[in-house]
Design a protein around this motif. Sequence first.
Motif, PDB file in Angstrom:
ATOM      1  N   THR A  67      -3.891   0.371   2.774  1.00 49.20           N
ATOM      2  CA  THR A  67      -3.331   0.871   1.517  1.00 49.20           C
ATOM      3  C   THR A  67      -3.820   2.283   1.222  1.00 49.20           C
ATOM      4  N   HIS A  68      -5.101   2.523   1.407  1.00 46.73           N
ATOM      5  CA  HIS A  68      -5.636   3.871   1.183  1.00 46.73           C
ATOM      6  C   HIS A  68      -5.050   4.867   2.188  1.00 46.73           C
ATOM      7  N   LYS A  69      -4.816   4.409   3.398  1.00 44.23           N
ATOM      8  CA  LYS A  69      -4.256   5.280   4.432  1.00 44.23           C
ATOM      9  C   LYS A  69      -2.817   5.658   4.117  1.00 44.23           C
ATOM     10  N   LEU A  70      -2.059   4.729   3.537  1.00 51.58           N
ATOM     11  CA  LEU A  70      -0.633   4.948   3.269  1.00 51.58           C
ATOM     12  C   LEU A  70      -0.345   5.332   1.818  1.00 51.58           C
ATOM     13  N   ALA A  71      -1.397   5.619   1.050  1.00 48.17           N
ATOM     14  CA  ALA A  71      -1.242   5.828  -0.394  1.00 48.17           C
ATOM     15  C   ALA A  71      -0.341   7.008  -0.766  1.00 48.17           C
ATOM     16  N   ASP A  72      -0.121   7.943   0.140  1.00 43.34           N
ATOM     17  CA  ASP A  72       0.729   9.098  -0.150  1.00 43.34           C
ATOM     18  C   ASP A  72       2.162   8.892   0.320  1.00 43.34           C
ATOM     19  N   SER A  73       2.513   7.668   0.660  1.00 41.90           N
ATOM     20  CA  SER A  73       3.877   7.387   1.113  1.00 41.90           C
ATOM     21  C   SER A  73       4.402   6.139   0.417  1.00 41.90           C
ATOM     22  N   ALA A  74       5.699   5.908   0.547  1.00 44.82           N
ATOM     23  CA  ALA A  74       6.309   4.721  -0.060  1.00 44.82           C
ATOM     24  C   ALA A  74       5.738   3.437   0.533  1.00 44.82           C
ATOM     25  N   TRP A  75       5.284   3.506   1.781  1.00 44.37           N
ATOM     26  CA  TRP A  75       4.679   2.341   2.419  1.00 44.37           C
ATOM     27  C   TRP A  75       3.402   1.917   1.701  1.00 44.37           C
ATOM     28  N   GLY A  76       2.775   2.864   0.990  1.00 47.25           N
ATOM     29  CA  GLY A  76       1.573   2.541   0.243  1.00 47.25           C
ATOM     30  C   GLY A  76       1.831   1.511  -0.842  1.00 47.25           C
ATOM     31  N   LEU A  77       3.016   1.573  -1.458  1.00 50.94           N
ATOM     32  CA  LEU A  77       3.382   0.588  -2.468  1.00 50.94           C
ATOM     33  C   LEU A  77       3.487  -0.809  -1.860  1.00 50.94           C
ATOM     34  N   LEU A  78       4.147  -0.897  -0.718  1.00 51.71           N
ATOM     35  CA  LEU A  78       4.291  -2.178  -0.031  1.00 51.71           C
ATOM     36  C   LEU A  78       2.926  -2.718   0.374  1.00 51.71           C
ATOM     37  N   SER A  79       2.079  -1.837   0.870  1.00 54.45           N
ATOM     38  CA  SER A  79       0.741  -2.238   1.286  1.00 54.45           C
ATOM     39  C   SER A  79      -0.089  -2.699   0.090  1.00 54.45           C
TER      40      SER A  79
END
Length: 219
Positions: A67-79
């Motif tokens: 989640t922290h890795k993807l936090a700057d993308s829409a995938w961060g929401l899913l994570s």
Amino acid sequence: MRYDASTTQTGSRALSASAQKVLRNTYMLLGMTLAFSALTAFYSLVTGLQLNIIVFFVGVYGLMFLTHKLADSAWGLLSAFAFTGFMGLSLGPILGMYLGAGMGDVVVSALSMTAFVFFGLSAFALITKKDFDFMGKFLMVGGLVLFAGIIANLFLGLTGLHLAISAGFVIFSSALILFQTGQIVNGGETNYIRATVTLFVSIYNLFLSLLSLLGMSND
């Protein structure tokens, strides 16, 4: 088009608008993830789903890192939803244990106290707009000490140490709520996904710690 959960800060007026936006998005996402976590907790409660301790630790830290890795993308929401949903699954068996022992009042009390502490500390940070950066080192050291205590008590199984860890997590989680809210208000945190995960973990640990303390006092 690249999705970005961060905001840009330029000047004092822009900083205030930015902080308001991050705060609004954080509370909105926090509310949705708490609701989703409650649903997954209910699912694991009624199905009797049990998570192995190794699966729990791998899932929690793996999804948190993702989640922290993807936090700057829409995938961060899913994570973020995957992480909070997984945390909810781990909560079901614990709630089932208390409810099965006829301690539903303890669960309600712990939930009420958690809500009171969270809203009270959040309101304090929002109203005073104080900078809680000085708590950073305390939180880092405190987190390491508590983690070490958890690992040690997996082998020792001491009731006194368990109580001390639970009390420590109440203090640690409360301090983290203050710190994270202060970071948002003062522009130190500009990513609402990361802020949401931090606050969610604080609420989760606060609830479990209060549940443990109240449960033992009830016994």
